[in-house]
Design a protein around this motif. Structure first.
Motif, PDB file in Angstrom:
ATOM      1  N   LYS A   4      38.137 -17.181   4.684  1.00 42.24           N
ATOM      2  CA  LYS A   4      37.067 -18.203   4.445  1.00 42.24           C
ATOM      3  C   LYS A   4      36.036 -18.244   5.198  1.00 42.24           C
ATOM      4  CE  LYS A   4      41.189 -20.741   2.520  1.00 42.24           C
ATOM      5  NZ  LYS A   4      42.146 -21.922   2.662  1.00 42.24           N
ATOM      6  N   ASN A  46      31.861 -18.717   5.983  1.00 37.93           N
ATOM      7  CA  ASN A  46      30.940 -19.507   5.542  1.00 37.93           C
ATOM      8  C   ASN A  46      29.652 -18.605   5.318  1.00 37.93           C
ATOM      9  OD1 ASN A  46      28.160 -20.798   6.145  1.00 37.93           O
ATOM     10  ND2 ASN A  46      29.140 -22.496   6.627  1.00 37.93           N
ATOM     11  N   THR A 106      27.337 -17.197   7.701  1.00 36.58           N
ATOM     12  CA  THR A 106      27.933 -16.259   8.684  1.00 36.58           C
ATOM     13  C   THR A 106      27.698 -15.077   8.381  1.00 36.58           C
ATOM     14  OG1 THR A 106      29.657 -18.187   9.115  1.00 36.58           O
ATOM     15  CG2 THR A 106      30.056 -15.706   9.837  1.00 36.58           C
ATOM     16  N   ASP A 119      27.758 -14.454  15.021  1.00 39.36           N
ATOM     17  CA  ASP A 119      28.116 -15.864  14.576  1.00 39.36           C
ATOM     18  C   ASP A 119      29.483 -16.305  14.835  1.00 39.36           C
ATOM     19  OD1 ASP A 119      25.515 -16.277  13.067  1.00 39.36           O
ATOM     20  OD2 ASP A 119      25.924 -14.957  11.504  1.00 39.36           O
ATOM     21  N   ASN A 173      32.857 -20.164  16.406  1.00 35.13           N
ATOM     22  CA  ASN A 173      32.051 -20.135  15.155  1.00 35.13           C
ATOM     23  C   ASN A 173      30.880 -21.100  15.156  1.00 35.13           C
ATOM     24  OD1 ASN A 173      31.240 -20.272  12.530  1.00 35.13           O
ATOM     25  ND2 ASN A 173      33.541 -20.450  12.004  1.00 35.13           N
ATOM     26  N   GLN A 176      28.846 -21.704  12.979  1.00 36.74           N
ATOM     27  CA  GLN A 176      28.771 -22.451  11.795  1.00 36.74           C
ATOM     28  C   GLN A 176      29.600 -23.645  11.513  1.00 36.74           C
ATOM     29  OE1 GLN A 176      25.946 -21.332  10.097  1.00 36.74           O
ATOM     30  NE2 GLN A 176      25.706 -19.589  11.333  1.00 36.74           N
ATOM     31  N   ASP A 177      30.703 -23.523  12.212  1.00 34.44           N
ATOM     32  CA  ASP A 177      31.782 -24.485  11.816  1.00 34.44           C
ATOM     33  C   ASP A 177      32.388 -24.870  13.326  1.00 34.44           C
ATOM     34  OD1 ASP A 177      33.717 -25.953  11.101  1.00 34.44           O
ATOM     35  OD2 ASP A 177      34.821 -24.542   9.887  1.00 34.44           O
ATOM     36  N   GLU A 178      32.057 -25.460  14.072  1.00 33.22           N
ATOM     37  CA  GLU A 178      32.576 -25.597  15.475  1.00 33.22           C
ATOM     38  C   GLU A 178      33.869 -26.304  15.336  1.00 33.22           C
ATOM     39  OE1 GLU A 178      29.905 -27.642  18.076  1.00 33.22           O
ATOM     40  OE2 GLU A 178      28.321 -26.272  17.843  1.00 33.22           O
ATOM     41  N   GLU A 179      34.413 -26.920  14.322  1.00 35.73           N
ATOM     42  CA  GLU A 179      35.654 -27.441  14.149  1.00 35.73           C
ATOM     43  C   GLU A 179      36.828 -26.304  14.018  1.00 35.73           C
ATOM     44  OE1 GLU A 179      36.078 -30.608  11.385  1.00 35.73           O
ATOM     45  OE2 GLU A 179      34.504 -31.676  12.120  1.00 35.73           O
ATOM     46  N   SER A 180      36.439 -25.249  13.617  1.00 37.38           N
ATOM     47  CA  SER A 180      37.423 -24.200  13.692  1.00 37.38           C
ATOM     48  C   SER A 180      37.837 -23.623  14.792  1.00 37.38           C
ATOM     49  CB  SER A 180      36.933 -23.272  12.301  1.00 37.38           C
ATOM     50  OG  SER A 180      35.831 -22.493  12.546  1.00 37.38           O
ATOM     51  N   GLU A 181      37.091 -23.868  15.892  1.00 40.17           N
ATOM     52  CA  GLU A 181      37.077 -22.968  17.185  1.00 40.17           C
ATOM     53  C   GLU A 181      38.200 -23.519  17.676  1.00 40.17           C
ATOM     54  OE1 GLU A 181      33.593 -24.132  19.140  1.00 40.17           O
ATOM     55  OE2 GLU A 181      32.290 -22.817  18.203  1.00 40.17           O
ATOM     56  N   GLN A 200      42.529 -19.359   8.259  1.00 47.76           N
ATOM     57  CA  GLN A 200      42.971 -20.820   8.707  1.00 47.76           C
ATOM     58  C   GLN A 200      44.489 -21.279   8.463  1.00 47.76           C
ATOM     59  OE1 GLN A 200      39.634 -22.463   7.453  1.00 47.76           O
ATOM     60  NE2 GLN A 200      38.218 -21.859   9.182  1.00 47.76           N
TER      61      GLN A 200
END
Length: 168
Positions: A28, A30, A33, A78, A116, A118-123, A167
């Protein structure tokens, strides 16, 4: 084409686009990315096996190239993967009646930091570990060692991919 075929075609198109881009690997990513970067994974294990640091770095890079359509870059990616090998351990897992190892286990653990843009919450920062069991009368050299390390790296790199992009 019949009217029924048009309805099925439209339904399929709407379903696929509503769910975003489909990936056979479960990634998944972005839409913004475009690149990834894998920094060198230094070997900081107590027992150092020469060359596995480069082998692991290449294995993770190869998996990302093969399972995504992102471009591999050396800097400013990215997605960024970095970390270190923190464990390389050989231990007996079962014993015989005369107190010798019937089976040994090679365990490798790798600490990974994933970033990441584009999506810091996935770090995350997470430890990944896997093992390979082999006959206690065998020495972990040559093709046995190569097979063991490749099997462990295949599992760990897939686990890292799943944690960062699928994820799971």
């Amino acid at each position: 084409m019949t009217f029924k075929h048009y309805i099925i075609l439209i339904f399929t198109a709407v379903t696929l686009t509503a769910c975003g881009a489909y990936s056979f690997t479960g990634a998944k990513v972005n839409a913004n990315t475009k690149t990834f970067q894998v920094n060198f994974f230094q070997n900081n294990a107590s027992l150092v096996e020469p060359g596995i640091d480069l082998d692991f770095t290449n294995a993770l890079t190869d998996l990302l190239i093969n399972q995504t359509n992102l471009e591999n870059v050396n800097s400013n990616g990215d997605l960024v993967y970095e970390g270190e090998i923190v464990e390389y351990r050989i231990s007996p897992t079962t014993a015989t009646a005369d107190d010798t190892a019937a089976q040994n286990r090679l365990t490798i653990s790798i600490n990974v930091r994933f970033y990441n843009k584009q999506d810091e919450e996935s770090e995350f920062e997470k430890r990944f570990s896997f093992f390979y069991d082999y006959d206690g009368t065998s020495q972990l050299v040559g093709s046995l060692k190569t097979t063991a390390i490749e099997a462990i790296f295949d599992q760990i790199t897939q686990d890292i991919f799943n944690a960062s992009l699928a994820q799971w």
